[in-house]
Design an enzyme around this catalytic site. Structure first.
Site, short mmCIF file in Angstrom:
data_model
loop_
_atom_site.label_atom_id
_atom_site.label_comp_id
_atom_site.label_asym_id
_atom_site.label_seq_id
_atom_site.Cartn_x
_atom_site.Cartn_y
_atom_site.Cartn_z
N CYS A 57 -0.36 4.08 2.23
CA CYS A 57 -0.08 3.88 3.66
C CYS A 57 1.39 4.10 3.99
CB CYS A 57 -0.44 2.46 4.09
SG CYS A 57 -1.95 1.81 3.37
N ASP A 58 2.27 3.59 3.15
CA ASP A 58 3.67 3.47 3.55
C ASP A 58 4.66 4.34 2.78
OD1 ASP A 58 2.82 1.61 5.39
OD2 ASP A 58 3.10 -0.09 4.04
N CYS B 290 0.83 -1.21 0.00
CA CYS B 290 0.00 0.00 0.00
C CYS B 290 0.86 1.26 0.00
CB CYS B 290 -0.93 -0.01 1.22
SG CYS B 290 -1.93 1.48 1.36
#
Ligand code: NAP
Length: 318
Positions: free
Chosen positions: A143-144, A140
């Site tokens: 997200c990261d 992701c």
């Protein structure tokens, strides 16, 4: 445990547990069939159990670890009376009311059902993936990506997801290498044009990732030329696998309507499925946003929809 329930929630990621919090606070005493700890696709807590720092869930200015966040969700649901079964639902019969849900040989009956079984990212199938997921290996970018500022990272895949992630990741990384197993992309023309025009993106064609380097965190990806068989190590600190997702819908195959990609279909502005009294929320019905906070939001919606539906059932004349 009481096998006759108002609401059974199948799945325990952010969507299912938020539905549980709301249903419990509405005095519906929900039962959450939360999945099996040994499974990688049906683990209690869902995909956040495979992540480390979560920095984009509102309310945690210093971030929180994925498993801890899910533990908090669960405790909050329990506090209001939600009950949990740490097993997998094995069969459902949604053609009768109350609906029937089996966990091995035990049958549970429920007036309403909330499906929140989530989705899973397809992975490369390398042994090192389990060790390094959340430690440089990610599925992701939203997200990261932030953790990879100024670094060289790679994205695996040749579809829209891979190019979208690669383009997004150039906001943080110095260099993004897209590793694709063929010499032609599957992604749409516009995404291709955007990626080709981005000076931070380079492509490795006809290349597969055959191993990952690093024990505690990712230190490189072993890449193999699919034509010559030659291997070398790409010194990346981040690797994003973007080769597609699969919703966890096996239990409902042929019962609940799905779209062409296999995701459960819910009515617009609602979590209602094609079966009255059965609601779906989270990633099992969303291939657009796929965020913990959007899943949690839809879990809240599913619980409110279920509660209102149950209320209407009880108040309607027989
Ligand atoms: P996808 O279109 O199925 O593409 C998957 C890519 O991963 C393909 O290039 C495939 O290679 C590669 N791949 C599959 N298994 C692999 C493996 N084991 N090892 C190495 N490579 C592998 O999946 P997606 O990109 O997630 O997109 C899914 C759907 O969502 C599509 O309809 C897409 O258009 C849509 N989507 C749209 C947007 C957007 O419009 N903004 C963004 C994301 C996704 P091959 O090409 O060789 O098969």
């Amino acid at each position: 445990m009481n096998t006759a329930r108002n609401v059974v929630i199948v799945g325990s990621g952010p969507a299912g547990l938020t539905a549980a919090i709301y249903a419990a606070r509405a005095n519906l005493a929900p039962l959450v069939i939360e999945g099996e700890p040994s499974s990688t696709s049906d683990q209690p807590g869902g995909q956040l159990m495979l992540t480390t720092d979560v920095e984009n869930f509102p309310g945690f200015p210093d971030g929180i670890m994925g498993p801890e966040l899910m533990q908090n969700f669960r405790r909050q649901a329990e506090r209001f009376g939600a009950e949990f079964l740490t097993e997998k639902a094995t069969k459902v019969d949604l053609a009768v009311r109350p609906f029937r849900i089996w966990v091995r040989d035990t049958m549970y009956e429920s007036d309403a059902v909330i499906v929140s079984t989530g989705a899973r990212s397809l992975m490369l199938g390398l042994e090192a993936e389990t060790r390094l997921i959340g430690h440089g290996l990610s599925t992701c970018a939203t997200c990261d990506g932030f953790f990879f500022r100024g670094q060289h990272i790679a994205v695996v895949g040749g579809g829209d997801s891979a190019l979208e992630e690669a383009t997004f990741l150039t906001r943080f990384a110095d260099k993004v290498t897209v590793i694709h197993r063929r010499d032609e992309l599957r992604a749409s023309k516009i995404m291709q044009d955007r990626a080709f025009a981005n000076p931070k993106i380079e492509f490795l064609w006809n290349t597969v990732v055959s191993d990952l380097v690093g024990q505690e965190k990712l230190e490189g990806a072993v890449v193999q030329d699919a034509l010559t068989g030659a291997t070398r190590t790409l010194p990346v600190t981040g690797l994003f696998v973007a080769i597609g997702h699969r919703p966890n819908t096996d239990l409902f195959a042929g019962i609940l309507d799905t779209d062409e990609a296999g995701y459960l279909v819910t009515r617009p502005r609602s979590t209602a499925t094609n079966i009255e009294g059965v609601f779906a929320c989270g990633d099992v019905q969303d291939h657009t946003y796929r965020q913990a906070v959007t899943a949690a939001g839809s879990g809240c919606m599913a619980s409110i929809d279920a509660e209102r539906w149950l209320e209407a059932q009880h108040s309607s004349p027989t």
